[in-house]
Design a protein around this motif. Sequence first.
Motif, PDB file in Angstrom:
ATOM      1  N   ASN A 102       7.149   8.918  12.239  1.00  0.00           N
ATOM      2  CA  ASN A 102       8.551   9.308  12.085  1.00  0.00           C
ATOM      3  C   ASN A 102       9.507   8.156  12.356  1.00  0.00           C
ATOM      4  OD1 ASN A 102       7.890  11.914  11.413  1.00  0.00           O
ATOM      5  ND2 ASN A 102       8.083  12.691  13.487  1.00  0.00           N
ATOM      6  N   GLY A 103       9.161   7.271  13.273  1.00  0.00           N
ATOM      7  CA  GLY A 103      10.022   6.137  13.612  1.00  0.00           C
ATOM      8  C   GLY A 103       9.937   4.997  12.621  1.00  0.00           C
ATOM      9  N   GLY A 104       8.915   4.981  11.796  1.00  0.00           N
ATOM     10  CA  GLY A 104       8.736   3.911  10.826  1.00  0.00           C
ATOM     11  C   GLY A 104       8.132   2.675  11.456  1.00  0.00           C
ATOM     12  N   LEU A 105       8.076   1.623  10.680  1.00  0.00           N
ATOM     13  CA  LEU A 105       7.483   0.362  11.105  1.00  0.00           C
ATOM     14  C   LEU A 105       8.544  -0.465  11.819  1.00  0.00           C
ATOM     15  CD1 LEU A 105       5.229  -1.688  11.163  1.00  0.00           C
ATOM     16  CD2 LEU A 105       5.756  -2.256   8.796  1.00  0.00           C
ATOM     17  N   ILE A 106       8.327  -0.715  13.116  1.00  0.00           N
ATOM     18  CA  ILE A 106       9.256  -1.500  13.916  1.00  0.00           C
ATOM     19  C   ILE A 106       8.586  -2.825  14.248  1.00  0.00           C
ATOM     20  CG2 ILE A 106      10.591  -1.615  16.048  1.00  0.00           C
ATOM     21  CD1 ILE A 106      10.581   1.487  16.019  1.00  0.00           C
ATOM     22  N   LEU A 107       9.194  -3.919  13.808  1.00  0.00           N
ATOM     23  CA  LEU A 107       8.637  -5.251  14.025  1.00  0.00           C
ATOM     24  C   LEU A 107       9.347  -5.926  15.186  1.00  0.00           C
ATOM     25  CD1 LEU A 107       8.534  -6.517  10.348  1.00  0.00           C
ATOM     26  CD2 LEU A 107       6.703  -5.435  11.654  1.00  0.00           C
TER      27      LEU A 107
ATOM     28  N   LEU B 236      -3.305  -4.787  11.404  1.00  0.00           N
ATOM     29  CA  LEU B 236      -3.019  -4.106  10.145  1.00  0.00           C
ATOM     30  C   LEU B 236      -3.066  -2.597  10.328  1.00  0.00           C
ATOM     31  CD1 LEU B 236      -2.433  -4.748   7.167  1.00  0.00           C
ATOM     32  CD2 LEU B 236      -4.879  -4.563   6.766  1.00  0.00           C
ATOM     33  N   ALA B 237      -4.051  -2.113  11.058  1.00  0.00           N
ATOM     34  CA  ALA B 237      -4.159  -0.670  11.315  1.00  0.00           C
ATOM     35  C   ALA B 237      -2.966  -0.177  12.126  1.00  0.00           C
ATOM     36  CB  ALA B 237      -5.464  -0.366  12.035  1.00  0.00           C
ATOM     37  N   ARG B 238      -2.549  -0.946  13.136  1.00  0.00           N
ATOM     38  CA  ARG B 238      -1.392  -0.541  13.952  1.00  0.00           C
ATOM     39  C   ARG B 238      -0.114  -0.498  13.123  1.00  0.00           C
ATOM     40  NH1 ARG B 238      -3.652  -4.179  17.541  1.00  0.00           N
ATOM     41  NH2 ARG B 238      -1.934  -5.654  17.308  1.00  0.00           N
ATOM     42  N   LEU B 239       0.084  -1.494  12.266  1.00  0.00           N
ATOM     43  CA  LEU B 239       1.273  -1.510  11.419  1.00  0.00           C
ATOM     44  C   LEU B 239       1.264  -0.351  10.427  1.00  0.00           C
ATOM     45  CD1 LEU B 239       1.605  -5.342  10.650  1.00  0.00           C
ATOM     46  CD2 LEU B 239       2.911  -4.007  12.320  1.00  0.00           C
ATOM     47  N   ALA B 240       0.113  -0.077   9.837  1.00  0.00           N
ATOM     48  CA  ALA B 240       0.004   1.030   8.874  1.00  0.00           C
ATOM     49  C   ALA B 240       0.279   2.366   9.549  1.00  0.00           C
ATOM     50  CB  ALA B 240      -1.377   1.024   8.222  1.00  0.00           C
ATOM     51  N   THR B 241      -0.233   2.551  10.753  1.00  0.00           N
ATOM     52  CA  THR B 241       0.012   3.787  11.497  1.00  0.00           C
ATOM     53  C   THR B 241       1.498   3.924  11.809  1.00  0.00           C
ATOM     54  OG1 THR B 241      -2.202   3.784  12.437  1.00  0.00           O
ATOM     55  CG2 THR B 241      -0.533   5.042  13.622  1.00  0.00           C
ATOM     56  N   ALA B 242       2.111   2.837  12.246  1.00  0.00           N
ATOM     57  CA  ALA B 242       3.546   2.869  12.556  1.00  0.00           C
ATOM     58  C   ALA B 242       4.366   3.189  11.310  1.00  0.00           C
ATOM     59  CB  ALA B 242       3.983   1.536  13.156  1.00  0.00           C
TER      60      ALA B 242
ATOM     61  N   ASN C  68       3.773   5.542  -3.643  1.00  0.00           N
ATOM     62  CA  ASN C  68       5.086   6.179  -3.710  1.00  0.00           C
ATOM     63  C   ASN C  68       5.501   6.806  -2.381  1.00  0.00           C
ATOM     64  OD1 ASN C  68       5.990   5.596  -6.361  1.00  0.00           O
ATOM     65  ND2 ASN C  68       4.473   7.042  -7.139  1.00  0.00           N
ATOM     66  N   GLU C  69       5.140   6.161  -1.287  1.00  0.00           N
ATOM     67  CA  GLU C  69       5.507   6.611   0.048  1.00  0.00           C
ATOM     68  C   GLU C  69       6.620   5.719   0.579  1.00  0.00           C
ATOM     69  OE1 GLU C  69       1.961   6.500   2.419  1.00  0.00           O
ATOM     70  OE2 GLU C  69       0.897   7.882   1.093  1.00  0.00           O
ATOM     71  N   SER C  70       7.803   6.273   0.735  1.00  0.00           N
ATOM     72  CA  SER C  70       8.925   5.542   1.303  1.00  0.00           C
ATOM     73  C   SER C  70       8.840   5.595   2.820  1.00  0.00           C
ATOM     74  CB  SER C  70      10.244   6.166   0.844  1.00  0.00           C
ATOM     75  OG  SER C  70      10.325   6.130  -0.561  1.00  0.00           O
ATOM     76  N   PHE C  71       9.453   4.607   3.484  1.00  0.00           N
ATOM     77  CA  PHE C  71       9.431   4.582   4.946  1.00  0.00           C
ATOM     78  C   PHE C  71      10.494   3.628   5.459  1.00  0.00           C
ATOM     79  CE2 PHE C  71       6.732   1.206   3.572  1.00  0.00           C
ATOM     80  CZ  PHE C  71       6.835   0.198   4.522  1.00  0.00           C
ATOM     81  N   MET C  72      10.769   3.713   6.772  1.00  0.00           N
ATOM     82  CA  MET C  72      11.765   2.866   7.426  1.00  0.00           C
ATOM     83  C   MET C  72      11.094   1.612   7.987  1.00  0.00           C
ATOM     84  SD  MET C  72      15.029   2.780   8.218  1.00  0.00           S
ATOM     85  CE  MET C  72      15.535   4.489   8.147  1.00  0.00           C
ATOM     86  N   LEU C  73      11.737   0.468   7.789  1.00  0.00           N
ATOM     87  CA  LEU C  73      11.304  -0.795   8.375  1.00  0.00           C
ATOM     88  C   LEU C  73      12.439  -1.289   9.262  1.00  0.00           C
ATOM     89  CD1 LEU C  73       9.383  -3.263   8.577  1.00  0.00           C
ATOM     90  CD2 LEU C  73      10.590  -4.183   6.583  1.00  0.00           C
ATOM     91  N   THR C  74      12.132  -1.563  10.526  1.00  0.00           N
ATOM     92  CA  THR C  74      13.130  -2.016  11.500  1.00  0.00           C
ATOM     93  C   THR C  74      12.646  -3.303  12.144  1.00  0.00           C
ATOM     94  OG1 THR C  74      13.788   0.263  11.966  1.00  0.00           O
ATOM     95  CG2 THR C  74      14.363  -1.385  13.619  1.00  0.00           C
ATOM     96  N   TRP C  75      13.567  -4.225  12.408  1.00  0.00           N
ATOM     97  CA  TRP C  75      13.229  -5.452  13.113  1.00  0.00           C
ATOM     98  C   TRP C  75      14.379  -5.809  14.044  1.00  0.00           C
ATOM     99  CZ3 TRP C  75      14.636  -4.978   8.119  1.00  0.00           C
ATOM    100  CH2 TRP C  75      15.782  -5.658   7.704  1.00  0.00           C
ATOM    101  N   ARG C  76      14.022  -6.460  15.132  1.00  0.00           N
ATOM    102  CA  ARG C  76      15.016  -6.965  16.081  1.00  0.00           C
ATOM    103  C   ARG C  76      15.485  -8.328  15.596  1.00  0.00           C
ATOM    104  NH1 ARG C  76      10.981  -4.687  19.598  1.00  0.00           N
ATOM    105  NH2 ARG C  76      11.849  -2.827  20.540  1.00  0.00           N
ATOM    106  N   HIS C  77      16.777  -8.593  15.747  1.00  0.00           N
ATOM    107  CA  HIS C  77      17.307  -9.895  15.367  1.00  0.00           C
ATOM    108  C   HIS C  77      16.797 -10.940  16.340  1.00  0.00           C
ATOM    109  CE1 HIS C  77      20.960  -7.676  13.446  1.00  0.00           C
ATOM    110  NE2 HIS C  77      19.820  -7.381  12.870  1.00  0.00           N
TER     111      HIS C  77
ATOM    112  N   THR D 229       0.832  -1.208   0.000  1.00  0.00           N
ATOM    113  CA  THR D 229       0.000   0.000   0.000  1.00  0.00           C
ATOM    114  C   THR D 229       0.863   1.253   0.000  1.00  0.00           C
ATOM    115  OG1 THR D 229      -1.787  -1.151   1.129  1.00  0.00           O
ATOM    116  CG2 THR D 229      -1.806   1.256   1.232  1.00  0.00           C
ATOM    117  N   LYS D 230       1.853   1.293   0.877  1.00  0.00           N
ATOM    118  CA  LYS D 230       2.734   2.469   0.958  1.00  0.00           C
ATOM    119  C   LYS D 230       3.502   2.670  -0.347  1.00  0.00           C
ATOM    120  CE  LYS D 230       3.867   4.432   4.408  1.00  0.00           C
ATOM    121  NZ  LYS D 230       3.471   5.770   4.811  1.00  0.00           N
ATOM    122  N   LEU D 231       4.088   1.610  -0.874  1.00  0.00           N
ATOM    123  CA  LEU D 231       4.902   1.753  -2.077  1.00  0.00           C
ATOM    124  C   LEU D 231       4.055   2.053  -3.307  1.00  0.00           C
ATOM    125  CD1 LEU D 231       7.614  -1.007  -1.529  1.00  0.00           C
ATOM    126  CD2 LEU D 231       7.687   1.438  -0.948  1.00  0.00           C
ATOM    127  N   ARG D 232       2.837   1.526  -3.354  1.00  0.00           N
ATOM    128  CA  ARG D 232       1.936   1.844  -4.464  1.00  0.00           C
ATOM    129  C   ARG D 232       1.633   3.344  -4.492  1.00  0.00           C
ATOM    130  NH1 ARG D 232      -1.903  -1.604  -3.392  1.00  0.00           N
ATOM    131  NH2 ARG D 232      -3.143  -0.156  -2.166  1.00  0.00           N
TER     132      ARG D 232
END
Length: 122
Positions: A87-92, A77-83, A34-43, A29-32
């Motif tokens: 500014n912090g991006g999507l943190i998984l 899905l709503a929580r992930l989209a909001t994240a 043309n919205e770029s964003f940060m994706l972060t995950w913990r190892h 949805t974001k890329l369609r």
Amino acid sequence: MAELIYGAEGDPVHMPEHLLAHVKVVVATKLRRNESFMLTWRHPDGSGRSSVWLQPAIPLRFVFDSPEEPPIDHALLARLATAASSNGGLILDLEDLHLVTAAGDESPPQERVRSELAQPAA
């Protein structure tokens, strides 16, 4: 387990299939749009975390072991989209995520989220 592969030579990010199904909807949805964003995950081994800047020009691949789509949890899905829009991006957090599927929703996952995500970002 499923894999998210970002970039032509990217190492796969392993995560549960149900999580990647939700991430896929948000990312697409974001890329369609043309919205770029940060994706972060913990190892998963606790050694740290990684972040990538997602943008439409970089190849992206979602790999699932199962041929069936898992149910989509609309609250998650709503929580992930909001994240993803923050500014912090999507943190998984790959270890702590638990999904609860809405009872009684028997339409295919693609149809359940299509109308919600078709709306332009506010």
